[in-house]
Design a protein around this motif. Structure first.
Motif, mmCIF file in Angstrom:
data_model
loop_
_atom_site.group_PDB
_atom_site.id
_atom_site.type_symbol
_atom_site.label_atom_id
_atom_site.label_comp_id
_atom_site.label_asym_id
_atom_site.label_seq_id
_atom_site.Cartn_x
_atom_site.Cartn_y
_atom_site.Cartn_z
ATOM 1 N N GLU A 89 33.311 -35.592 73.190
ATOM 2 C CA GLU A 89 33.378 -35.213 71.776
ATOM 3 C C GLU A 89 31.980 -34.972 71.210
ATOM 4 O OE1 GLU A 89 37.421 -37.597 70.358
ATOM 5 O OE2 GLU A 89 35.473 -38.594 70.283
ATOM 6 N N LEU A 90 31.057 -35.829 71.576
ATOM 7 C CA LEU A 90 29.707 -35.711 71.037
ATOM 8 C C LEU A 90 28.952 -34.523 71.633
ATOM 9 C CD1 LEU A 90 28.676 -39.473 70.881
ATOM 10 C CD2 LEU A 90 29.203 -37.956 68.976
ATOM 11 N N THR A 91 29.142 -34.248 72.917
ATOM 12 C CA THR A 91 28.448 -33.086 73.504
ATOM 13 C C THR A 91 28.908 -31.797 72.830
ATOM 14 O OG1 THR A 91 30.103 -33.037 75.287
ATOM 15 C CG2 THR A 91 28.001 -34.134 75.759
ATOM 16 N N GLU A 92 30.188 -31.686 72.538
ATOM 17 C CA GLU A 92 30.689 -30.492 71.853
ATOM 18 C C GLU A 92 30.138 -30.418 70.425
ATOM 19 O OE1 GLU A 92 32.276 -27.942 73.070
ATOM 20 O OE2 GLU A 92 32.291 -28.912 75.040
ATOM 21 N N PHE A 133 29.743 -26.576 74.717
ATOM 22 C CA PHE A 133 28.792 -27.191 75.645
ATOM 23 C C PHE A 133 28.821 -26.511 77.011
ATOM 24 C CE2 PHE A 133 27.566 -30.508 78.723
ATOM 25 C CZ PHE A 133 26.319 -30.844 78.219
ATOM 26 N N SER A 134 30.006 -26.118 77.469
ATOM 27 C CA SER A 134 30.117 -25.507 78.795
ATOM 28 C C SER A 134 29.419 -24.161 78.882
ATOM 29 C CB SER A 134 31.597 -25.328 79.155
ATOM 30 O OG SER A 134 32.250 -24.514 78.191
ATOM 31 N N GLN A 193 19.505 -26.137 77.748
ATOM 32 C CA GLN A 193 20.150 -26.378 76.463
ATOM 33 C C GLN A 193 21.015 -27.633 76.496
ATOM 34 O OE1 GLN A 193 22.091 -22.549 76.071
ATOM 35 N NE2 GLN A 193 20.577 -21.812 74.585
ATOM 36 N N GLN A 194 21.689 -27.846 77.610
ATOM 37 C CA GLN A 194 22.489 -29.059 77.736
ATOM 38 C C GLN A 194 21.602 -30.300 77.686
ATOM 39 O OE1 GLN A 194 24.891 -28.690 81.269
ATOM 40 N NE2 GLN A 194 26.363 -27.317 80.305
ATOM 41 N N ALA A 195 20.430 -30.196 78.317
ATOM 42 C CA ALA A 195 19.484 -31.320 78.276
ATOM 43 C C ALA A 195 19.043 -31.583 76.834
ATOM 44 C CB ALA A 195 18.279 -31.022 79.155
ATOM 45 N N SER A 196 18.869 -30.510 76.050
ATOM 46 C CA SER A 196 18.491 -30.668 74.643
ATOM 47 C C SER A 196 19.599 -31.358 73.856
ATOM 48 C CB SER A 196 18.190 -29.299 74.025
ATOM 49 O OG SER A 196 17.085 -28.694 74.649
ATOM 50 N N VAL A 197 20.846 -31.023 74.187
ATOM 51 C CA VAL A 197 21.981 -31.663 73.529
ATOM 52 C C VAL A 197 21.992 -33.154 73.836
ATOM 53 C CG1 VAL A 197 24.497 -31.846 73.503
ATOM 54 C CG2 VAL A 197 23.414 -29.601 73.409
ATOM 55 N N TYR A 198 21.772 -33.510 75.095
ATOM 56 C CA TYR A 198 21.757 -34.917 75.475
ATOM 57 C C TYR A 198 20.620 -35.663 74.777
ATOM 58 C CZ TYR A 198 25.158 -34.054 79.222
ATOM 59 O OH TYR A 198 26.287 -33.732 79.940
#
Length: 251
Positions: free
Chosen positions: A112-115, A126-127, A133-138
């Motif tokens: 939920e949080l990654t989205e 997220f996908s 960019q995914q690393a930035s989200v984390y």
């Protein structure tokens, strides 16, 4: 010469005095109960904010120094924040717990949080993000894990101040009763019993209302009313018991 067919004035005065004492006992119980709930919930919320900030700082440093990946840190921060939230609710008053549950019934999952943060940062699911960019989200999730809701924190601070003021009202009522009492040591003990019973009754009343299905776990107003009623009933019963065990000395 007319005859007074009414009640003797002494009896009337005794009844008025008893009514006053009951009213003051109810006020004492309500004030103690409400003050205790406000002060306790404010402290619990402050501790919650400090705990999640500490967790966020620790894992942000771990990611920055390369000791942990952003994904792993995000997973652990989210799990720890949810655990801290659950523990904080256990320490809250019934009303505080109901209010917190009405805002968020349970902690959010990692998916939920990654989205949420993918859309916020990149306006994409997220996908669809690149690895960077995914690393930035984390990384944002790790930082956000230490942020408490500003509106809730402001309300918590306000309630803490209100609680302390009402506590002073409770002390003023107790001081008046002690000043007016002929047996001051007995009245000091009685006031302690009333305050303790009011707080205990509030906790029991709020919890019982939720447990018995009278109030929903997400209905803070209903739980609050039940807590206040429970406090008054406990205090009234404690006052009767105290008067039986420690009767006032005859004049």
């Amino acid at each position: 010469m007319s005859l007074n067919m009414g009640q003797p004035s002494g009896s009337s005065e005794a009844e008025e005095l008893l009514s006053l004492k009951r009213a003051l006992a109810e006020l004492q119980a309500t004030a103690s109960n409400f003050a205790a709930m406000c002060i306790k919930d404010a402290r619990v919320r402050t501790q919650y904010a400090q705990d999640i900030q500490s967790v966020s700082r620790e894992f942000t440093e771990a990611v920055t120094t390369g000791r942990m990946s952003a994904r792993s840190a995000a997973e652990q921060v989210n799990a720890l924040r949810n655990q801290i939230m659950d523990l904080s609710r256990l320490r809250s008053s019934p009303v505080g717990r109901a209010y917190a549950t009405s805002l968020k019934q349970q902690g959010r999952t990692l998916a939920e949080l990654t989205e949420k943060y993918a859309v916020r940062l990149f306006q994409k699911p997220f996908s669809a993000l690149t690895e960077a960019q995914q690393a930035s989200v984390y990384a944002e999730m790790v930082a956000a894990g230490g942020r408490a809701d500003p509106a809730v924190m402001a309300l918590s601070r306000t309630l803490g101040k209100v609680g302390r003021r009402i506590f002073l009202v409770s002390l003023a009522v107790a001081a008046y009763e002690i000043y007016e009492a002929e047996d001051k040591p007995r009245e000091v003990a009685r006031q302690g019993v009333l305050a303790g019973a009011g707080v205990a009754g509030g906790v029991a009343g709020g919890a019982a209302a939720v447990g018995m299905g009278v109030c929903a776990a997400t209905a803070p107003v209903c739980v609050g009313v039940a807590a206040l009623i429970g406090g008054v009933l406990f205090a009234f019963g404690a006052d009767l018991t105290f008067g039986t065990l420690y009767p006032q000395a005859g004049r």
